[in-house]
Design a protein around this motif. Structure first.
Motif, PDB file in Angstrom:
ATOM      1  N   THR A 156       0.835  -1.203   0.000  1.00 62.11           N
ATOM      2  CA  THR A 156       0.000   0.000   0.000  1.00 62.11           C
ATOM      3  C   THR A 156       0.868   1.251   0.000  1.00 62.11           C
ATOM      4  O   THR A 156       0.552   2.246  -0.670  1.00 62.11           O
ATOM      5  N   ALA A 157       1.966   1.195   0.714  1.00 65.74           N
ATOM      6  CA  ALA A 157       2.883   2.340   0.765  1.00 65.74           C
ATOM      7  C   ALA A 157       3.500   2.610  -0.600  1.00 65.74           C
ATOM      8  O   ALA A 157       3.654   3.769  -1.011  1.00 65.74           O
ATOM      9  N   ILE A 158       3.855   1.542  -1.332  1.00 67.11           N
ATOM     10  CA  ILE A 158       4.424   1.729  -2.670  1.00 67.11           C
ATOM     11  C   ILE A 158       3.370   2.312  -3.606  1.00 67.11           C
ATOM     12  O   ILE A 158       3.649   3.229  -4.385  1.00 67.11           O
ATOM     13  N   ALA A 159       2.144   1.802  -3.525  1.00 65.54           N
ATOM     14  CA  ALA A 159       1.062   2.326  -4.358  1.00 65.54           C
ATOM     15  C   ALA A 159       0.824   3.805  -4.053  1.00 65.54           C
ATOM     16  O   ALA A 159       0.499   4.594  -4.950  1.00 65.54           O
ATOM     17  N   SER A 160       1.005   4.189  -2.800  1.00 65.35           N
ATOM     18  CA  SER A 160       0.814   5.586  -2.408  1.00 65.35           C
ATOM     19  C   SER A 160       1.837   6.508  -3.063  1.00 65.35           C
ATOM     20  O   SER A 160       1.558   7.696  -3.287  1.00 65.35           O
ATOM     21  N   GLU A 161       3.012   5.982  -3.382  1.00 65.81           N
ATOM     22  CA  GLU A 161       4.025   6.780  -4.077  1.00 65.81           C
ATOM     23  C   GLU A 161       3.494   7.233  -5.439  1.00 65.81           C
ATOM     24  O   GLU A 161       3.713   8.370  -5.864  1.00 65.81           O
ATOM     25  N   VAL A 162       2.820   6.309  -6.118  1.00 63.98           N
ATOM     26  CA  VAL A 162       2.264   6.626  -7.433  1.00 63.98           C
ATOM     27  C   VAL A 162       1.212   7.726  -7.308  1.00 63.98           C
ATOM     28  O   VAL A 162       1.215   8.702  -8.064  1.00 63.98           O
ATOM     29  N   MET A 163       0.308   7.583  -6.347  1.00 61.89           N
ATOM     30  CA  MET A 163      -0.740   8.584  -6.175  1.00 61.89           C
ATOM     31  C   MET A 163      -0.155   9.923  -5.754  1.00 61.89           C
ATOM     32  O   MET A 163      -0.632  10.984  -6.190  1.00 61.89           O
ATOM     33  N   ALA A 164       0.881   9.909  -4.923  1.00 65.31           N
ATOM     34  CA  ALA A 164       1.498  11.169  -4.502  1.00 65.31           C
ATOM     35  C   ALA A 164       2.082  11.919  -5.696  1.00 65.31           C
ATOM     36  O   ALA A 164       1.970  13.156  -5.788  1.00 65.31           O
ATOM     37  N   THR A 165       2.679  11.184  -6.627  1.00 62.80           N
ATOM     38  CA  THR A 165       3.229  11.810  -7.825  1.00 62.80           C
ATOM     39  C   THR A 165       2.118  12.419  -8.660  1.00 62.80           C
ATOM     40  O   THR A 165       2.250  13.537  -9.193  1.00 62.80           O
ATOM     41  N   LEU A 166       1.001  11.702  -8.788  1.00 62.83           N
ATOM     42  CA  LEU A 166      -0.135  12.235  -9.536  1.00 62.83           C
ATOM     43  C   LEU A 166      -0.723  13.464  -8.849  1.00 62.83           C
ATOM     44  O   LEU A 166      -1.076  14.452  -9.506  1.00 62.83           O
ATOM     45  N   LEU A 167      -0.814  13.435  -7.534  1.00 61.92           N
ATOM     46  CA  LEU A 167      -1.324  14.592  -6.794  1.00 61.92           C
ATOM     47  C   LEU A 167      -0.423  15.811  -7.008  1.00 61.92           C
ATOM     48  O   LEU A 167      -0.917  16.940  -7.173  1.00 61.92           O
ATOM     49  N   ASP A 168       0.887  15.591  -6.998  1.00 62.49           N
ATOM     50  CA  ASP A 168       1.813  16.701  -7.256  1.00 62.49           C
ATOM     51  C   ASP A 168       1.554  17.312  -8.630  1.00 62.49           C
ATOM     52  O   ASP A 168       1.558  18.540  -8.794  1.00 62.49           O
ATOM     53  N   ALA A 169       1.330  16.439  -9.633  1.00 67.59           N
ATOM     54  CA  ALA A 169       1.106  16.928 -10.993  1.00 67.59           C
ATOM     55  C   ALA A 169      -0.227  17.664 -11.096  1.00 67.59           C
ATOM     56  O   ALA A 169      -0.318  18.725 -11.721  1.00 67.59           O
ATOM     57  N   CYS A 170      -1.258  17.116 -10.462  1.00 61.13           N
ATOM     58  CA  CYS A 170      -2.578  17.757 -10.518  1.00 61.13           C
ATOM     59  C   CYS A 170      -2.589  19.097  -9.789  1.00 61.13           C
ATOM     60  O   CYS A 170      -3.341  20.004 -10.148  1.00 61.13           O
ATOM     61  N   LYS A 175      -0.393  21.259  -9.951  1.00 61.57           N
ATOM     62  CA  LYS A 175       0.202  22.271 -10.820  1.00 61.57           C
ATOM     63  C   LYS A 175      -0.751  22.747 -11.909  1.00 61.57           C
ATOM     64  O   LYS A 175      -0.465  23.720 -12.603  1.00 61.57           O
ATOM     65  N   LEU A 176      -1.866  22.021 -12.075  1.00 63.43           N
ATOM     66  CA  LEU A 176      -2.828  22.436 -13.093  1.00 63.43           C
ATOM     67  C   LEU A 176      -3.601  23.671 -12.630  1.00 63.43           C
ATOM     68  O   LEU A 176      -3.935  23.783 -11.449  1.00 63.43           O
ATOM     69  N   PRO A 177      -3.906  24.590 -13.540  1.00 61.44           N
ATOM     70  CA  PRO A 177      -4.722  25.747 -13.152  1.00 61.44           C
ATOM     71  C   PRO A 177      -6.128  25.292 -12.828  1.00 61.44           C
ATOM     72  O   PRO A 177      -6.652  24.350 -13.419  1.00 61.44           O
ATOM     73  N   GLY A 178      -6.745  25.974 -11.894  1.00 63.29           N
ATOM     74  CA  GLY A 178      -8.111  25.624 -11.537  1.00 63.29           C
ATOM     75  C   GLY A 178      -8.594  26.483 -10.386  1.00 63.29           C
ATOM     76  O   GLY A 178      -8.153  26.321  -9.256  1.00 63.29           O
ATOM     77  N   ASP A 179      -9.493  27.378 -10.669  1.00 65.32           N
ATOM     78  CA  ASP A 179      -9.992  28.273  -9.623  1.00 65.32           C
ATOM     79  C   ASP A 179     -11.518  28.330  -9.631  1.00 65.32           C
ATOM     80  O   ASP A 179     -12.131  29.299  -9.187  1.00 65.32           O
ATOM     81  N   GLY A 180     -12.149  27.281 -10.167  1.00 65.08           N
ATOM     82  CA  GLY A 180     -13.601  27.254 -10.221  1.00 65.08           C
ATOM     83  C   GLY A 180     -14.203  26.940  -8.862  1.00 65.08           C
ATOM     84  O   GLY A 180     -13.494  26.656  -7.892  1.00 65.08           O
ATOM     85  N   PRO A 181     -15.519  26.962  -8.788  1.00 65.22           N
ATOM     86  CA  PRO A 181     -16.192  26.680  -7.516  1.00 65.22           C
ATOM     87  C   PRO A 181     -16.025  25.225  -7.108  1.00 65.22           C
ATOM     88  O   PRO A 181     -15.893  24.339  -7.952  1.00 65.22           O
ATOM     89  N   SER A 186      -9.866  20.670 -16.334  1.00 65.60           N
ATOM     90  CA  SER A 186      -9.182  21.172 -15.146  1.00 65.60           C
ATOM     91  C   SER A 186      -8.833  22.647 -15.287  1.00 65.60           C
ATOM     92  O   SER A 186      -8.892  23.432 -14.365  1.00 65.60           O
ATOM     93  N   SER A 187      -8.491  23.025 -16.541  1.00 67.17           N
ATOM     94  CA  SER A 187      -8.113  24.409 -16.770  1.00 67.17           C
ATOM     95  C   SER A 187      -9.303  25.346 -16.663  1.00 67.17           C
ATOM     96  O   SER A 187      -9.180  26.488 -16.248  1.00 67.17           O
ATOM     97  N   SER A 188     -10.497  24.833 -17.012  1.00 68.93           N
ATOM     98  CA  SER A 188     -11.639  25.736 -17.062  1.00 68.93           C
ATOM     99  C   SER A 188     -12.411  25.841 -15.755  1.00 68.93           C
ATOM    100  O   SER A 188     -12.886  26.905 -15.395  1.00 68.93           O
ATOM    101  N   ASP A 189     -12.557  24.700 -15.037  1.00 69.26           N
ATOM    102  CA  ASP A 189     -13.388  24.796 -13.839  1.00 69.26           C
ATOM    103  C   ASP A 189     -12.730  24.274 -12.581  1.00 69.26           C
ATOM    104  O   ASP A 189     -13.328  24.300 -11.506  1.00 69.26           O
ATOM    105  N   GLY A 190     -11.508  23.732 -12.728  1.00 69.23           N
ATOM    106  CA  GLY A 190     -10.765  23.342 -11.535  1.00 69.23           C
ATOM    107  C   GLY A 190     -11.170  22.027 -10.936  1.00 69.23           C
ATOM    108  O   GLY A 190     -10.652  21.628  -9.909  1.00 69.23           O
ATOM    109  N   THR A 191     -12.110  21.294 -11.555  1.00 66.29           N
ATOM    110  CA  THR A 191     -12.563  20.050 -10.941  1.00 66.29           C
ATOM    111  C   THR A 191     -12.397  18.849 -11.832  1.00 66.29           C
ATOM    112  O   THR A 191     -12.694  17.752 -11.433  1.00 66.29           O
ATOM    113  N   ALA A 192     -11.952  18.990 -13.053  1.00 62.05           N
ATOM    114  CA  ALA A 192     -11.786  17.916 -14.022  1.00 62.05           C
ATOM    115  C   ALA A 192     -13.113  17.318 -14.437  1.00 62.05           C
ATOM    116  O   ALA A 192     -13.950  17.039 -13.624  1.00 62.05           O
TER     117      ALA A 192
END
Length: 224
Positions: free
Chosen positions: A127-141, A143-149, A218-224
């Protein structure tokens, strides 16, 4: 002799070689009949060993499956981590790395993202190794613009974020990462299982279209 083998005894090297062959035979079985049908006795027979002799290398089916799952997740975590380092944690780079990894070895992909094996429970270190993958994705997400409600699901994630471990991402980023993860895995799983065969379109183009839609959303409304 590899760097990893230096300082080991001949007996240790032999044991490592046998374990590697057992795992290779296991992958062959999984490709033929699926992980739930994995049989150590059948592997022993293929290798000209007795069942008890093979159990000196792996204590049981679950121990062997754990080793295969651990190897698979470690490979994916290293692949995604390497892509992030080379591509600046860009979600498109990560998405392409994920698809290439999956297509390289579909059985490895299905072992970790396919139907759960009845009666098998992965240990915490996986589970800890799998969490590494998700952490990398969270870091990338993040960085995406998103300021919607915010959405109602964002509010739900504010109190249900155990899956993100201790990552500081706000709820909107958690939502975005989950959306990327589920939609891209959905396309990949259908493609690898052959469900697009005969439909007359290129699955790679569908994957790219989903990625484009997710990024634009993600760029338009911040929620994908």
């Amino acid at each position: 002799m590899t760097e990893a083998e230096k300082g080991t005894t001949p007996r240790e090297r032999y044991r490592a070689q046998v374990r590697a062959e057992i795992k290779q035979r296991a992958w062959e079985q999984i490709a033929t009949a699926g992980a739930s049908a994995l049989s150590l006795n059948a592997i022993a027979k293929q290798m000209g060993m007795s069942g008890p002799a093979l159990y000196r290398y792996f204590g049981g089916r679950d121990e062997l499956i754990t080793e295969l799952v651990r190897d698979a997740y470690r490979s994916l975590a290293d692949t995604i981590g390497g892509a992030a380092a080379d591509g600046g944690a860009d979600v498109a780079v990560l998405a392409h790395a994920l698809r290439e990894w999956a297509l390289t070895d579909p059985q490895r992909y299905f072992l970790v993202y396919g139907t759960p094996i009845p009666g098998y429970h992965a240990p915490d270190d996986i589970t800890a190794i799998a969490s590494e993958v998700m952490a990398t994705l969270l870091d990338a997400c993040a960085k995406l613009p998103g300021d919607g409600p915010g959405t109602s699901f964002d509010a739900h994630l504010a109190g249900h974020r155990d899956w993100a471990a201790d990552h500081p991402a706000p709820p909107a980023v958690l939502h975005r990462a989950l959306t990327f993860w589920t939609r891209l895995h959905g396309v990949l799983s259908l493609e690898l299982a052959g469900h697009f065969t005969g439909m007359g379109f290129d699955p790679a183009r569908l994957y790219e279209a989903e990625l484009d839609a997710l990024t634009e959303g993600s760029s338009s409304d911040g929620t994908a």
